[in-house]
Design a protein around this motif. Sequence first.
Motif, PDB file in Angstrom:
ATOM      1  N   GLY A 188       0.797  -1.201   0.000  1.00 42.85           N
ATOM      2  CA  GLY A 188       0.000   0.000   0.000  1.00 42.85           C
ATOM      3  C   GLY A 188       0.835   1.258   0.000  1.00 42.85           C
ATOM      4  O   GLY A 188       2.053   1.239   0.118  1.00 42.85           O
ATOM      5  N   VAL A 189       0.129   2.402  -0.142  1.00 45.90           N
ATOM      6  CA  VAL A 189       0.760   3.714  -0.196  1.00 45.90           C
ATOM      7  C   VAL A 189       0.584   4.408   1.149  1.00 45.90           C
ATOM      8  O   VAL A 189      -0.505   4.442   1.714  1.00 45.90           O
ATOM      9  CB  VAL A 189       0.147   4.556  -1.324  1.00 45.90           C
ATOM     10  CG1 VAL A 189       0.731   5.959  -1.328  1.00 45.90           C
ATOM     11  CG2 VAL A 189       0.386   3.884  -2.678  1.00 45.90           C
ATOM     12  N   PHE A 190       1.668   4.955   1.669  1.00 45.48           N
ATOM     13  CA  PHE A 190       1.652   5.663   2.953  1.00 45.48           C
ATOM     14  C   PHE A 190       1.478   7.156   2.709  1.00 45.48           C
ATOM     15  O   PHE A 190       2.160   7.743   1.856  1.00 45.48           O
ATOM     16  CB  PHE A 190       2.946   5.405   3.714  1.00 45.48           C
ATOM     17  CG  PHE A 190       3.157   6.331   4.881  1.00 45.48           C
ATOM     18  CD1 PHE A 190       2.493   6.129   6.069  1.00 45.48           C
ATOM     19  CD2 PHE A 190       4.027   7.415   4.771  1.00 45.48           C
ATOM     20  CE1 PHE A 190       2.684   6.984   7.141  1.00 45.48           C
ATOM     21  CE2 PHE A 190       4.229   8.269   5.842  1.00 45.48           C
ATOM     22  CZ  PHE A 190       3.560   8.049   7.031  1.00 45.48           C
ATOM     23  N   THR A 191       0.583   7.777   3.436  1.00 41.52           N
ATOM     24  CA  THR A 191       0.423   9.225   3.418  1.00 41.52           C
ATOM     25  C   THR A 191       0.552   9.728   4.846  1.00 41.52           C
ATOM     26  O   THR A 191      -0.207   9.299   5.725  1.00 41.52           O
ATOM     27  CB  THR A 191      -0.945   9.634   2.844  1.00 41.52           C
ATOM     28  OG1 THR A 191      -1.073   9.128   1.515  1.00 41.52           O
ATOM     29  CG2 THR A 191      -1.080  11.149   2.811  1.00 41.52           C
ATOM     30  N   GLY A 192       1.515  10.580   5.095  1.00 44.17           N
ATOM     31  CA  GLY A 192       1.742  11.050   6.449  1.00 44.17           C
ATOM     32  C   GLY A 192       2.967  11.925   6.542  1.00 44.17           C
ATOM     33  O   GLY A 192       3.441  12.490   5.548  1.00 44.17           O
ATOM     34  N   THR A 193       3.500  12.030   7.752  1.00 47.04           N
ATOM     35  CA  THR A 193       4.590  12.953   8.048  1.00 47.04           C
ATOM     36  C   THR A 193       5.866  12.184   8.368  1.00 47.04           C
ATOM     37  O   THR A 193       5.844  11.186   9.075  1.00 47.04           O
ATOM     38  CB  THR A 193       4.232  13.854   9.240  1.00 47.04           C
ATOM     39  OG1 THR A 193       3.007  14.537   8.943  1.00 47.04           O
ATOM     40  CG2 THR A 193       5.317  14.887   9.490  1.00 47.04           C
ATOM     41  N   VAL A 194       6.980  12.661   7.830  1.00 46.23           N
ATOM     42  CA  VAL A 194       8.309  12.168   8.183  1.00 46.23           C
ATOM     43  C   VAL A 194       9.157  13.385   8.552  1.00 46.23           C
ATOM     44  O   VAL A 194       8.781  14.525   8.271  1.00 46.23           O
ATOM     45  CB  VAL A 194       8.963  11.396   7.021  1.00 46.23           C
ATOM     46  CG1 VAL A 194       8.208  10.113   6.726  1.00 46.23           C
ATOM     47  CG2 VAL A 194       9.053  12.261   5.764  1.00 46.23           C
ATOM     48  N   HIS A 195      10.297  13.142   9.189  1.00 43.58           N
ATOM     49  CA  HIS A 195      11.135  14.289   9.542  1.00 43.58           C
ATOM     50  C   HIS A 195      12.543  14.105   9.011  1.00 43.58           C
ATOM     51  O   HIS A 195      13.027  12.995   8.814  1.00 43.58           O
ATOM     52  CB  HIS A 195      11.154  14.528  11.056  1.00 43.58           C
ATOM     53  CG  HIS A 195      11.954  13.523  11.830  1.00 43.58           C
ATOM     54  ND1 HIS A 195      11.523  12.247  12.064  1.00 43.58           N
ATOM     55  CD2 HIS A 195      13.164  13.621  12.426  1.00 43.58           C
ATOM     56  CE1 HIS A 195      12.421  11.590  12.777  1.00 43.58           C
ATOM     57  NE2 HIS A 195      13.440  12.401  13.003  1.00 43.58           N
ATOM     58  N   VAL A 196      13.199  15.239   8.783  1.00 45.60           N
ATOM     59  CA  VAL A 196      14.541  15.267   8.195  1.00 45.60           C
ATOM     60  C   VAL A 196      15.559  14.968   9.284  1.00 45.60           C
ATOM     61  O   VAL A 196      15.599  15.657  10.312  1.00 45.60           O
ATOM     62  CB  VAL A 196      14.831  16.635   7.558  1.00 45.60           C
ATOM     63  CG1 VAL A 196      16.233  16.661   6.953  1.00 45.60           C
ATOM     64  CG2 VAL A 196      13.791  16.966   6.496  1.00 45.60           C
ATOM     65  N   ILE A 197      16.385  13.938   9.068  1.00 49.96           N
ATOM     66  CA  ILE A 197      17.408  13.599  10.073  1.00 49.96           C
ATOM     67  C   ILE A 197      18.822  13.844   9.565  1.00 49.96           C
ATOM     68  O   ILE A 197      19.778  13.747  10.335  1.00 49.96           O
ATOM     69  CB  ILE A 197      17.270  12.125  10.521  1.00 49.96           C
ATOM     70  CG1 ILE A 197      17.499  11.173   9.336  1.00 49.96           C
ATOM     71  CG2 ILE A 197      15.922  11.877  11.175  1.00 49.96           C
ATOM     72  CD1 ILE A 197      17.565   9.712   9.753  1.00 49.96           C
TER      73      ILE A 197
END
Length: 547
Positions: A188-197
Motif C-alpha cells: 500500500g501507499v503511505f500518506t503522512g509525516t516524516v522528519h529530516v534527520i
Amino acid sequence: MTDEVLQKAINRMQKGNQIMVDGFMSLANADGQQNYSEMQSSIEKIEQGLSQYNSGLATKRAIAEGQEPRRVALQWFKSQMNLLPTAPKSEQSNIFGISIFHLGVMTILFLFAFVFIWVYAYKMRRASALLEELKIAPVNEPQVIENENKKEVSENLNTSPTFDKSSELNGALVTSNESTDFTSKKKGVFTGTVHVIGIFNETHDVKTIRLASLAGEPLPFNYEPGQFVTFSLNIPDQPKVIKRSYTIASSPTQRDYFEVTIKREEQGLVSRFMHDNVCIGDALEIKAPNGKFYFNGNNEENIVLVSGGVGITPMMSAVRYLTSTCWKGNIYFLFCARTSNDFIFERELRYLQSRHKNLHVLVSMTRVEGTAWMGPQGRFTSQLVNDFVPELSEKTAHICGPPPMMDAMKNMLIELGMMPQRVKIEGFGGSSPVKKENKPQSPIMGNIDKNTSIKAEAINNGFEVSFTQSNKHAKAAEGESILDVAENLDVDIDSSCRAGSCGLCKVKLLEGQVEMDVDDGLEEDDKENGYVLACQSIPKTPVKVEV
C-alpha cells in the motif's frame, strides 16, 4: 677512639668547606664567561663539598650527643642510600582484618554480580516465553493482495525478515533468508509525516536529504528500487500546497530511513525550497511509494542502467539494492555528466565497484577542459556502448535523464539490436509536453454516444471537464490537459513526471473522449478499464472524470 673520630669529622668538615668555597668561586667565574659546562662542573663540586661537610657534621653531632661511632656511621650510610624507615602510618580501622576500602570494593562487586545474574535470568525467562508463543501461533495461509492492479502473493513465514541497518558504503553486513523480497512485507501507499534527520552535500548544486519516521521506528512503507515519493509542501508566498515528486535514491533494504537526492535549479521553486529552507528536524508531508519505473533483479540475469545528470538517482537505488542483496547478475552502469564536479555518488560507485565484481561502471564527461578527468569524453557512442556491454541485444536497459539524452540512448540501443520492449525510460520534468505536429497521434480514448456531434464553436470555446467526486467543472482551453484544468480548480490529482511515464496521474474517464500523445504509464488493464493519464489527456468532447 672517640677523639680520633672527632678529629676526622672536623677535618672532613674543613675539607668540605674548602671544596664548596672553590666551587663557588669557579661558579662565579664560569657565570661571568657564560661557560655552561664549567658552571655545571662547579655545581657538582659544590654538591660534593656539601656532602663531605654534612657527613662530618653528622659525626661530630653524634659524638657530642654520646652516640656510638659505629651506629653513627651506619645511620649516615642509610641516609645516603635512602634506607631510613618512613614515618609509621596510623593504624586504619578494619573489620575482620579487612580495611573499609577493600570491604567496599568487594560489596560493589558482589552487587554487580547479583544484578548481572538477575538480568540474565530475566532475559532467559522472556526468551522462553517468546518461544512458547511462536510454537502455539497459527500459521496464516497465503494472502492475495491487490496493489496497483497487480496481484502479489505474500506468505507469513516463520523466519524473521532481515535487512541491512546502514548503507553499503558504511560497510554494513547484509544477511538474507531464502526470500530477498524486502518490499513484500508491507503493501500500500503511505500518506503522512516524516522528519529530516540528515542533509548531505553531494556536489556544488546537489544535496541528499535523509528522512525517517517521527517516532524513530522503521519506515511505514516499502518500496521498489527506483520508485518515487511525493512531497506536499507549504512554500512561503504560494497560495496553495505545492506537490513535487522525487525518486528515492536509497536502497529498499534500508528500513530506518530513506533518501532523496535533489539538484538545485535556479528556476525550480521546489528544488530551491528543499535546498535553501529545509533543515534537519523539519517535518514534511509525503505520499509514498509511487511509480512503475523500477528494477529489483527479478526475471533478469543482467541489467543495463543508463543515466545522465541527476537521473542517476533511480539507478543508484537499484545499484544499492542489488549490491546489498548480492544479486548474482551483471550490472552495467553507464553515467554521463557535464564535468567531474557534477559526478554524483562518485566515491560510493568506486567503492561498490571495487567490492562487487559484477558491477561494471562506465562514466563519460561532456566538458573536460580545465578538469583532471582522464576517462571517456563526450556523449556515449554506439561503439563505446557496444564494446562495454557484451551481448547487448539479449539484455534489458533502464534509462533516466534529460529527454534528449533518453531519446538518443533509446534509439542507439535499438539500433544495436536491443528489443524495443526491453528499453525502459523514466521521464521527468516540470511542464506538460508539447505535442509535435509530425508525431503520429495515439488513438482517442473513451466512450461517447455515437449521435454526439462536435460543433466548431465548441472547439473554439473549449470542452467542459467535470470532476464528479469534487463536484467541480470548467472548460479546457485549446491544448489544455485534464491535469491543467484540475490544478486551476484546486482539484487534487497526484502527478510527477508530467510526461506520461510514471502513471501517477492516472484517473478514470467516465464519459467523453480524450487524446493522449503518450500512454506509457498505463497498463493494458488500465486502458481496458477506462483509465487515462490526466497530464496527457486533451479533451476532444465534454468529459467526466472520476476525481
